[in-house]
Scaffold this active site. Structure first.
Site, PDB file in Angstrom:
ATOM      1  N   ASN A   1       1.053  -1.138  -0.003  1.00  0.00           N
ATOM      2  CA  ASN A   1       0.077   0.130   0.342  1.00  0.00           C
ATOM      3  C   ASN A   1       0.724   1.264  -0.061  1.00  0.00           C
ATOM      4  OD1 ASN A   1      -2.668  -1.006  -0.521  1.00  0.00           O
ATOM      5  ND2 ASN A   1      -2.947   0.176   2.098  1.00  0.00           N
TER       6      ASN A   1
ATOM      7  N   PHE B   1      -4.309   5.021  11.957  1.00  0.00           N
ATOM      8  CA  PHE B   1      -5.054   4.305  11.314  1.00  0.00           C
ATOM      9  C   PHE B   1      -3.810   4.402  10.320  1.00  0.00           C
ATOM     10  CE2 PHE B   1      -7.973   3.917  14.174  1.00  0.00           C
ATOM     11  CZ  PHE B   1      -8.497   2.974  14.423  1.00  0.00           C
ATOM     12  N   GLU B   2      -4.065   3.430   8.598  1.00  0.00           N
ATOM     13  CA  GLU B   2      -3.708   3.034   7.660  1.00  0.00           C
ATOM     14  C   GLU B   2      -3.301   4.480   6.741  1.00  0.00           C
ATOM     15  OE1 GLU B   2      -3.498  -0.274   5.790  1.00  0.00           O
ATOM     16  OE2 GLU B   2      -2.519  -0.039   3.838  1.00  0.00           O
ATOM     17  N   PHE B   3      -4.742   5.260   6.533  1.00  0.00           N
ATOM     18  CA  PHE B   3      -5.369   6.317   5.846  1.00  0.00           C
ATOM     19  C   PHE B   3      -4.983   7.903   6.320  1.00  0.00           C
ATOM     20  CE2 PHE B   3      -6.058   2.494   2.783  1.00  0.00           C
ATOM     21  CZ  PHE B   3      -5.761   3.017   1.820  1.00  0.00           C
TER      22      PHE B   3
END
Lengths: 326, 255, 326, 255
Positions: free
Chosen positions: A138, D52-54
């Site tokens: 990602n 969190f990833e985003f």
């Protein structure tokens, strides 16, 4: 100077699906009109004018949040069959796969998070309809957009090292000229078309996003052509009041589409929740190709545009998804 | 030379402003370029997008910014970001015009703003590259604004701070600099010059009012290409002077 | 794999003033307390606790905007004599030079913009008091902070190429493994201490900045230790209301100093104009070393802290600099 | 094995939550890790910073996020940035715990979430790396949560998506991965395991209630290091179960 060299330690065997030329990219950016011109148009006009068969198209979103779904459905409706894309999504990638729009993919994650694997993606890849799959993490994919956004050929990163993910990517590993240690280099990903949904934009394309920004700015700056859809079109005076809220400046934008509930059945930061029932049903049905076809016939091919789609979903239902204040 | 109706700075500002076309972008540093951009916006280039080094884009230049990070550089702007965002936009090819000045310039438009003398034991320590090297590397067309004298227009500069055409045709590309970029015009109190395509050496283009070729040659420390035909630079119009004096630089910081 | 290599085309001969070890930097970042603890303290406490003689100190600002001047004056007051620094400033660097605080510099621009060259810098460099000067472009220096902020050893850039600026820097030029063309690599700059002034922060160090952000985020993330001063200390609830306005998150911050008019005589985005008269006088006087000494005695050594400095300048005068609404 | 008072998922969630210390940071992906972090926040680690990833940081996990980009991931958060900012924070060493799951795991903790069979002609196409490779590369301590079976605990995985200890001691550093990182614990429905310092191979640490060593060995497709002394994992307490069922996952998406 004397012939000094650096060791090139590894080269991923994955295909560089989208080769880039930074000087060509510069020439395209130079040619973009910097004047403040009204770029508003419909989904149909935006996709037919700015997307060509075979293009490398990037769709920005995370999970089911802030998805440019009205534009994604229009891409399917217009019958593209050989799009190349970066699969960093969930519902939208599943839908494109279901409609057999994609031939080559830079892949990082395609699954349905809480609902598990993507049946349509499995089918389209396992059946061989998708001819090329190149692996990335990602972060690597986001950093590839960032490299293009910075106008440089690559970025060094410390992930992907030592794995098959790197082996099946188009990354390279070199000996760092400063530390002497191995570092992965990931190539810039310059998109033919970027597709991004935002909270609000003015008619020129100055965009504001509420909450987390995912990789909107990176993708916007990495795109040769950029289509944005917005929940709301605001007056430019609103933009000028807070220029530090502008995430995407007008001069990189080619088309501005007004798309209220444009992320449905996904959610929109601070505006509406995702349509859990709709998504759950879709993911259930997606196990069965016939039901997927029926879904596409009803919600994509069966409607002329986003307005008809919203009518089909039902305005009342949509209002029910709105986030109540507080 | 120029009669008392205007001074050399006012002339250079108006000449520079006329070089910028509308619907384009200009990377604006402190000083004369800001005035030139402001003048252009108020004249023929209302849609000239002014980009300031530290993050301001699309500002309406009502009041003269004194610093590249000045609030006026994003006043009513469209995008207030950071220095990296702006420099990366330039690296991506978004910025057409860049403005540069220098203590020394050579025939290829290479500039020195770093030191006079040896770097490690300088006679004079100058301000340094600042954004100059980035502008000269990444913008499509750089416009160099200087006072014309044989002391500053020299065959060899003491330090190559900012790239012009380096040592001639193809040298920029060979060095890895973006294709198709480089010095566009040199604007001085005596004339306007460009760079010959075949040799990339400085060439006289147009004389300022009342200036002779001899004066220019005398004030240039290297051999300047003199074409058979020369244009004449129009002096600042009354409107230009009025805008400069009454709107752009009321406080007369520069003019 | 077989012994493939890349050509190392050029190596700048400038000293890498601040060598870096990314794994050590990671260990320091790991050790930072992630709990929400009150980090408020005075300029005196912040500088004496977090700055050591010989440290590489970065001060973030642009021109005379958003300068951490109260902290800069405290650095001078505490008598540091061998600070290493990145000179990307104006007034603050001139002042540090006037007080002979700096021994080594990564240099990009030091001048007084509209008021011309910096006399103090000229003296300190031409006299040889500053022992090492390494050249960089503005973007290169900002990108060096960005490299450190990204946690990578270098960034590729397309400026500085072909010049003495690169020759007298610590950058290197390699043959790009993707394009085959020369590209400059600039090394990460990991600061011992970063010093940044913001519009508002909470007591934990979550910071908001209005308007352009310069290189605040890059420097914050590139710093082993970070001191922020803020015009205003706000309740954390204010931060939580708009997390997308947070430019610097608390967990990278070590000290929070409440410094109203902390940028004086510089300006502060949206809050007050710069003190033109004060600056103009200072720059006039800076031509004469004796007058510079008198200035330092009066405005730096002659006051105990920022509160006394503000009294000396005069509250009325300061109020006069406030930007009137609209 | 586990009596009906709780199910295997609830057990794994509580075991994972107990591994996270307070005043630390955890990189949270969708699913079980979110529940574990939420449970930890409501129990012993109120100051556990969830990342969190985003882009969401420091959110108060009142309601269970369904996606890593969900609004709940920055609800009342302290910092809402983008994926690059978060991944770069991890690359700078700011993130202590990362959570991973997989279809296959080998004795060194290497994970496969990409394909079963050949990459170019897969028997089964799995979701891919997603943030997994980044978490496994950049976080200090990764906690792997899986159901225990000989089909997934295999001597050799079909595809090395995410790095564990690769092929043994020093291999991560040799590959250029950040020093001192790697798999910390493997939590399954049968037991907890770690990795032997000398060989970097998986080692049994503690058995879940009612589970025997034989059961674990049988469900592991490679030779597991069995130390002389084994700890016992406490079952989920009534409080943990109440919080999980009534506060964390009311809608029962996962448990």
């Amino acid at each position: 100077m004397e012939n000094k060299t650096l060791r090139l330690l590894e080269e991923g065997q994955g295909k560089l699906i989208q080769p880039f030329d930074l000087d060509d990219f510069r020439a395209l950016n130079r040619a973009k009109n910097k004047a403040l011109v009204d770029k508003r148009c419909s989904e149909k006009e935006a996709i037919s004018r700015w997307v060509n068969e075979g293009d490398y198209v990037g769709i920005e979103l995370y999970g089911t949040v802030r998805c440019p779904m009205s534009l994604t459905r229009e891409i399917i409706r217009q019958g593209f069959k050989s799009i190349r894309s970066a699969a960093q999504g969930v519902y939208e990638a599943d839908l494109l796969a279901a409609a057999n729009c994609i031939k080559e993919m830079d892949w990082t994650y395609i699954g349905l998070e809480v609902y598990g694997v993507s049946h349509n993606l499995r089918r389209t890849v396992e059946s061989g309809y998708v001819e090329t799959v190149v692996e990335w993490s990602n972060a690597a994919l986001a950093w590839r957009f960032k490299a293009a956004a910075m106008g440089v050929p690559f970025l060094p990163v410390r992930s992907m090292l030592g794995t098959d993910t790197l082996k099946y990517s188009a990354a390279k590993v070199i000996e760092c000229p400063f530390t002497g240690e191995p570092v992965a280099l990931i190539p810039a990903l310059v998109l033919d078309v970027g597709v991004i949904h935002v909270n609000r934009a003015d008619k020129y394309g100055n965009c504001q996003i509420d909450g987390i920004t995912g990789f909107a700015a990176e993708m916007a700056f990495a795109s040769k052509r950029l289509i944005v859809s917005a929940e709301e079109i605001v007056d430019t005076e609103e933009i000028r009041k807070a220029p530090d809220r502008t995430i995407i400046p007008y001069y990189v934008v080619d088309a501005v589409v007004h798309a209220p509930f444009g992320s449905h059945p996904g959610e929109m930061n601070g505006e509406y929740e995702r349509d859990e029932e709709h998504i759950k049903r879709y993911f259930e049905e997606s196990k069965d190709p016939q039901k997927v076809k029926a879904y596409l016939d009803k919600y994509v091919y069966g409607v002329a545009d986003h307005a008809e789609y919203l009518d089909l979903i039902g305005r009342e239902r949509l209002d029910g998804l709105r986030i109540k204040e507080g | 030379m120029a009669e008392a109706r205007y001074n050399g700075t006012e002339l250079m500002i108006s000449l520079a402003s006329r070089l910028m076309s509308d619907n384009s972008t200009a990377f604006i540093g402190t000083g004369v370029p800001m005035l030139a951009a402001a003048l252009a916006q108020k004249q023929h280039a209302p849609n000239l997008m002014a980009v300031f080094e530290f993050g301001g884009t699309g500002a309406v230049l009502e009041k003269l910014p004194l610093a590249v990070g000045d609030m006026r550089t994003y006043n009513k702007g469209l995008y207030a970001a950071g220095i990296c965002d702006i420099m990366e936009a330039a690296q991506r090819g978004f910025i057409e015009y860049g403005f540069l000045g220098a203590a020394q310039i050579d025939p290829y438009g290479n500039l020195n703003t770093t030191v006079i003398g040896e770097h490690d034991h300088p006679k004079v320590r100058l301000p340094g590259s600042g954004g100059g090297n980035d502008v000269g590397s990444l913008c499509w067309r750089t416009i160099i604004i200087m006072r014309h004298s044989a002391r500053s227009f020299v065959p060899k500069i003491d330090f190559l701070t900012t790239p012009g055409y380096l040592d001639g045709p193809g040298a920029r590309e060979k060095a890895g600099l973006p294709k198709g970029t480089g010095p566009y015009r040199v604007v001085t109190n005596l004339c306007t010059m460009d760079f010959d395509e075949d040799t990339r050496r400085m060439r006289l283009v147009a004389l300022n009012p009342g200036v002779s070729v001899e004066q220019v040659v005398e004030a240039t420390g290297f051999e300047l290409i003199i074409p058979a035909e020369l244009a004449a630079n129009e002096p600042p119009s009354d409107t230009e002077l009025r805008i400069l004096r009454e709107e752009v630089d009321r406080e007369r910081y520069y003019i």
